[in-house]
Design a protein around this motif. Sequence first.
Motif, PDB file in Angstrom:
ATOM      1  N   ALA A 157     -22.105 -17.179  15.699  1.00 25.91           N
ATOM      2  CA  ALA A 157     -22.913 -15.633  16.086  1.00 25.91           C
ATOM      3  C   ALA A 157     -22.399 -14.648  16.653  1.00 25.91           C
ATOM      4  CB  ALA A 157     -23.997 -15.761  14.985  1.00 25.91           C
ATOM      5  N   MET A 158     -22.831 -15.476  17.961  1.00 30.54           N
ATOM      6  CA  MET A 158     -22.934 -14.425  19.279  1.00 30.54           C
ATOM      7  C   MET A 158     -21.373 -14.309  19.735  1.00 30.54           C
ATOM      8  SD  MET A 158     -26.250 -16.276  21.769  1.00 30.54           S
ATOM      9  CE  MET A 158     -25.268 -15.090  23.003  1.00 30.54           C
ATOM     10  N   GLU A 159     -20.536 -15.145  19.723  1.00 30.88           N
ATOM     11  CA  GLU A 159     -18.863 -15.151  19.642  1.00 30.88           C
ATOM     12  C   GLU A 159     -18.500 -14.407  18.910  1.00 30.88           C
ATOM     13  OE1 GLU A 159     -17.967 -19.516  19.481  1.00 30.88           O
ATOM     14  OE2 GLU A 159     -18.811 -19.829  21.688  1.00 30.88           O
ATOM     15  N   ARG A 160     -18.816 -14.267  17.889  1.00 32.07           N
ATOM     16  CA  ARG A 160     -18.271 -13.258  16.606  1.00 32.07           C
ATOM     17  C   ARG A 160     -18.522 -11.611  17.538  1.00 32.07           C
ATOM     18  NH1 ARG A 160     -19.648 -16.758  12.675  1.00 32.07           N
ATOM     19  NH2 ARG A 160     -21.816 -15.957  12.078  1.00 32.07           N
ATOM     20  N   HIS A 161     -19.425 -11.572  17.740  1.00 29.77           N
ATOM     21  CA  HIS A 161     -19.671 -10.288  18.311  1.00 29.77           C
ATOM     22  C   HIS A 161     -19.239 -10.046  19.465  1.00 29.77           C
ATOM     23  CE1 HIS A 161     -22.654  -9.180  15.623  1.00 29.77           C
ATOM     24  NE2 HIS A 161     -22.974 -10.634  15.057  1.00 29.77           N
ATOM     25  N   LEU A 162     -19.145 -11.044  20.404  1.00 25.25           N
ATOM     26  CA  LEU A 162     -18.352 -10.848  22.047  1.00 25.25           C
ATOM     27  C   LEU A 162     -16.907 -10.775  21.774  1.00 25.25           C
ATOM     28  CD1 LEU A 162     -19.753 -13.962  23.969  1.00 25.25           C
ATOM     29  CD2 LEU A 162     -20.123 -11.252  23.725  1.00 25.25           C
ATOM     30  N   ALA A 163     -15.940 -11.134  20.415  1.00 22.23           N
ATOM     31  CA  ALA A 163     -15.213 -10.514  20.442  1.00 22.23           C
ATOM     32  C   ALA A 163     -14.558  -9.843  19.558  1.00 22.23           C
ATOM     33  CB  ALA A 163     -13.867 -12.267  19.167  1.00 22.23           C
ATOM     34  N   ALA A 164     -15.525  -9.189  19.040  1.00 20.33           N
ATOM     35  CA  ALA A 164     -15.451  -8.036  18.594  1.00 20.33           C
ATOM     36  C   ALA A 164     -15.463  -6.409  19.636  1.00 20.33           C
ATOM     37  CB  ALA A 164     -16.294  -7.826  17.320  1.00 20.33           C
ATOM     38  N   ASP A 165     -16.165  -6.855  21.264  1.00 18.18           N
ATOM     39  CA  ASP A 165     -16.244  -6.393  22.239  1.00 18.18           C
ATOM     40  C   ASP A 165     -17.911  -5.615  22.415  1.00 18.18           C
ATOM     41  OD1 ASP A 165     -15.316  -5.518  24.675  1.00 18.18           O
ATOM     42  OD2 ASP A 165     -14.573  -3.501  23.977  1.00 18.18           O
ATOM     43  N   GLU A 166     -18.268  -6.385  21.252  1.00 18.58           N
ATOM     44  CA  GLU A 166     -19.642  -5.921  21.534  1.00 18.58           C
ATOM     45  C   GLU A 166     -20.649  -6.527  22.875  1.00 18.58           C
ATOM     46  OE1 GLU A 166     -20.732  -5.349  16.774  1.00 18.58           O
ATOM     47  OE2 GLU A 166     -21.090  -6.606  17.669  1.00 18.58           O
TER      48      GLU A 166
END
Length: 435
Positions: A157-166
């Motif tokens: 879940a964290m990686e999805r947000h990081l991939a979205a530049d968050e």
Amino acid sequence: MPADSFVRSFRESSPYIHRFRGQTFVINFGGDAIADGSIRVLAHDIALLNSLGINVVLVHGAGPQIDAALQLHGLQTQRIHGKRITSPEAMQVLREAVGGARLVVEAALSEGQMGSPMAHAGLQVISGNFIIAQPLGILDGVDYQSTGKVRRVASEAMERHLAADEIVLLSPIGVSPTGTLFNIRAEEVAVAAAIALGAAKLVFYMDAEGIFDAQGNLLRQLTASEIPTLQKRPDLPAEVHEHLHSAATACAKGVERVHLISRHVDGALLRELFTRDGLGTLISRDSFEHMRMATVTDIPGILALIRPLEKKGILVKRNRERLEMEADHFVVMERDGKIIGCAAIYPYPEQGMAEVACLAVDSLYRRQGRGESLLAFCENWARERQLSRIFVLSTQTTHWFLERKFRQGTLAELPVPRQQLYNFQRRSQVFFQDL
């Protein structure tokens, strides 16, 4: 800063900018940075990392905020081995204090005034139930109650947000599958997150400048293998001991580098990450500086190293084609991706000898034993091949070799093939060392 200094510094940082893009950094800072307002300065550096394509995970502490809130409510808590015993009553107060601290961090990261480093940053910050916790339980007869430890990190879940530049912001609280909240040390959260995400770097802000040796000298680089020896020192501050333990855990489980930097130095994060020698203490999983045999890809670095010495006549000039053909004869000393030293070794097995040539060290790293290290590497290389003697030819560094137990010899003592290549115009002196 003079314009030329700025340009030089910016150019020197470019290899790091390219290397770090797409990597994940986990950065831990304590509640002190929130209490004294330095979080706003740190936010400027975080915004820059984000703009360079670096995935940033922030883990904030809240120690001062929790202590102040407990005092306000007339509650006291006990710490054993650095862990707070959290009663249910204290947990009620603690979660409010942590929530308030997190909001201050989010506000600092959301600033976007024109004329400030945060202008147009547009940082998106996400917090959530990424830390799955479980109770610490009863240890040595002590019930830690609502104090917990990390059971699992919701890394996908964290990686999805990081991939979205968050930017992912983690607090020192975890939630169990039953919905129960647990107090977890922020440093433990940071270590667990770095391991789960396979972070390239784990950064700890601390009160000191880094780790110091027994004589008070700042240790710039350490390897994980050196940590157990350091931990035995009786004068080691508790904060440093905890950071060393965290670094050992993180490195053992895949985190490449752990950085310890001062929270009191403006721009400490940028200076640590984007300059070759950094600012604080770097703890690496593997050796930060090492020697190895060269490959063709090292030729540009070797050329940059030896060209100034060739112009001074210290080294014989070698063109690129020759270096490419002889690359497998070179040993290089590499420091964080840069070639800072080299030497060439040419064997004459029929005569039981080897020539050491082209020994050079970057001017910024001289007089620190690196020349001796390169020479020792060549000596061991020759011994492994059962050669009994090494020799060098020198015009301007003769005393350096004499001081290292070489003896002056004659041209006639050289292997015949090497005699035939002797440059009589340079009139190099010959030195030998028996192995």
